[in-house]
Design an enzyme around this catalytic site. Structure first.
Site, mmCIF file in Angstrom:
data_model
loop_
_atom_site.group_PDB
_atom_site.id
_atom_site.type_symbol
_atom_site.label_atom_id
_atom_site.label_comp_id
_atom_site.label_asym_id
_atom_site.label_seq_id
_atom_site.Cartn_x
_atom_site.Cartn_y
_atom_site.Cartn_z
ATOM 1 N N GLU A 134 44.560 26.421 49.096
ATOM 2 C CA GLU A 134 46.218 26.804 49.931
ATOM 3 C C GLU A 134 46.756 24.942 49.667
ATOM 4 O O GLU A 134 47.462 24.754 49.558
ATOM 5 C CB GLU A 134 47.072 27.100 51.081
ATOM 6 N N CYS A 171 60.584 33.891 37.357
ATOM 7 C CA CYS A 171 61.828 33.299 37.586
ATOM 8 C C CYS A 171 61.242 31.800 38.179
ATOM 9 O O CYS A 171 61.657 31.301 39.009
ATOM 10 C CB CYS A 171 61.883 33.829 39.462
ATOM 11 N N CYS A 200 65.021 36.691 32.952
ATOM 12 C CA CYS A 200 65.140 37.924 33.593
ATOM 13 C C CYS A 200 65.836 38.863 32.864
ATOM 14 O O CYS A 200 65.950 40.331 33.819
ATOM 15 C CB CYS A 200 67.295 37.004 33.745
ATOM 16 N N CYS A 245 62.402 40.508 34.218
ATOM 17 C CA CYS A 245 62.242 41.131 35.819
ATOM 18 C C CYS A 245 62.321 41.783 36.720
ATOM 19 O O CYS A 245 62.908 42.824 36.765
ATOM 20 C CB CYS A 245 63.349 39.702 36.371
ATOM 21 N N CYS A 280 69.685 41.211 41.499
ATOM 22 C CA CYS A 280 69.557 39.440 41.684
ATOM 23 C C CYS A 280 70.918 39.386 41.394
ATOM 24 O O CYS A 280 72.027 39.449 40.442
ATOM 25 C CB CYS A 280 69.104 39.021 40.134
#
Length: 362
Positions: free
Chosen positions: A55, A206, A213, A216, A222
């Site tokens: 991270e 995205c 899309c 997706c 959305c």
DNA sequence: TACACGTGGGC
DNA sequence: TGCCCAAGTGT
């Protein structure tokens, strides 16, 4: 005929999280620091040290850049105790080229604190107290390593949620709005998988430009897509222009072909890293160029290098000279073979130029 | 809130 | 070429 297209069935918030997790189960990226959804369901937990390390490295840095560097770090320091026992300069050297060097300084500081406590804390609140761990990383480690419910918001999540809800408040003012909306779709269970699923979705579907899309898993919910404005979100403030700065830098070469390096001050730009001696970097070139040189010598101007940092453009004039007999380095200076020095990129550029022009100087 | 803080890849 | 962007944090 005046029939209107019926409104598509919108998903409930629970449907969104279920659809996303189902998508993640099938499409999760395979990453060196990740326990995949299947193994995770079977009860396998990632090493908190590995999650934390990944991270920190991934902050503002691409997966492609991090993957090989992460493996090198983990191989050199397999546990947080190993990292805590290492000298800071070893961490900084291993970090060279990755940028944002405060991350490396805080990495070491954090490792020391965690090793002293006998391990990583398992709550967002306690993680947040550690150096280099901010709101995002605390939530990510709590969710991914400790399976705590934590709302993990990075750039991907911001983009996905701002599109999902068509949030037209410009960034960064939209952050609290995004947090509120993310909270609504965040599941109680599988928080870590949901976070990683959202990040994978942001990275692969995205995307900032030309999102996919059509494939997706949450497109039916959305709002941006419904408005035909997928790429419009998140709304960003106009960028400020980067100023230009200038300076000079000196490559002194000894008879062994080594170059004189200095350790830069602990704080600030490239803090703690090795570099060539030189002037400050200001809007105008230094008026007394050779005052910042490591010694009086016959300096040969060989050209310049340019480099763009996050917040300014830099041009450095590069000078080389051979070290005279009897030259003595001072305390924070070091002779190092140029090929072996672990350097930030801007310094690498200057050293390369110096090497190309060093015939006759050594 | 706004700015300092790196770098490499994509278009 | 130059701008945008990437799993942000500290001050």
């Amino acid at each position: 005929m005046a029939y209107e297209t019926p409104e598509p069935k919108k998903k409930s918030t629970g449907d969104v999280s279920r659809a996303l997790l189902r998508w993640y189960d099938k499409n999760a990226r395979s990453l060196p620091w990740r326990i995949g959804p299947a193994a995770r369901k079977a009860g396998k937990r990632p090493d908190p040290y590995a999650v934390w390390l990944s991270e920190i490295m991934l902050q503002q840095t691409t997966v492609a850049t991090v993957a090989p560097r992460y493996s090198e770090f983990l191989k050199r320091w397999p546990t947080v105790d190993d990292m805590a026992a290492a000298p800071l300069d070893d961490i900084l050297g291993q970090w060279a080229g990755l940028g944002y060097y405060a991350r490396a300084r805080n990495l070491h500081k954090c490792a020391v604190e965690v090793a002293a406590c006998g391990g990583f804390p398992d709550t967002e609140e306690a993680l947040r107290e550690l150096p280099g761990i901010g709101q995002y990383t605390a939530a990510a480690v709590a969710a991914i390593a400790f399976d705590k419910r934590a709302v993990v918001i990075d750039g991907n999540v911001e983009r996905v949620v701002s599109r999902l809800c068509a949030i037209d408040t410009p960034m960064p003012a939209a952050k609290p709005v995004i947090k509120t909306q993310a909270e609504k779709i965040w599941p109680q269970k599988r928080s870590g998988d949901f976070a990683q699923g959202l990040m994978d979705l942001g990275a692969e579907i995205c995307r900032p430009k030309s999102p996919s899309c059509l494939i997706c898993p949450i497109s039916s919910a959305c709002e941006a897509l419904a408005q035909g404005k997928q790429e419009y979100f998140p709304v960003k403030a106009p960028k400020k222009e980067k100023p230009h700065r200038k300076g000079v830098i000196f490559a002194l070469i000894n008879t062994k072909g080594e170059m004189l390096f200095e350790r830069r001050p602990e704080k600030g730009l490239l803090g703690g890293m090795l570099g060539l001696p030189g002037s400050d970097w200001a809007p105008v070139p230094p008026s007394k160029i050779f005052e910042s040189a490591p010694l009086k010598a016959r300096w040969n101007h060989i050209g310049n290098i340019t480099h763009t940092f996050t917040h300014f453009h830099l041009m450095l004039d590069v000078y080389i000279a051979k070290a005279p007999k009897g030259f003595r380095r001072v305390a924070d200076q070091k002779w190092i073979a140029p090929s072996q020095a672990k350097l930030p990129t801007v310094m690498k550029k200057a050293v390369s130029l110096a090497m190309e022009n060093s015939r006759g100087e050594k």
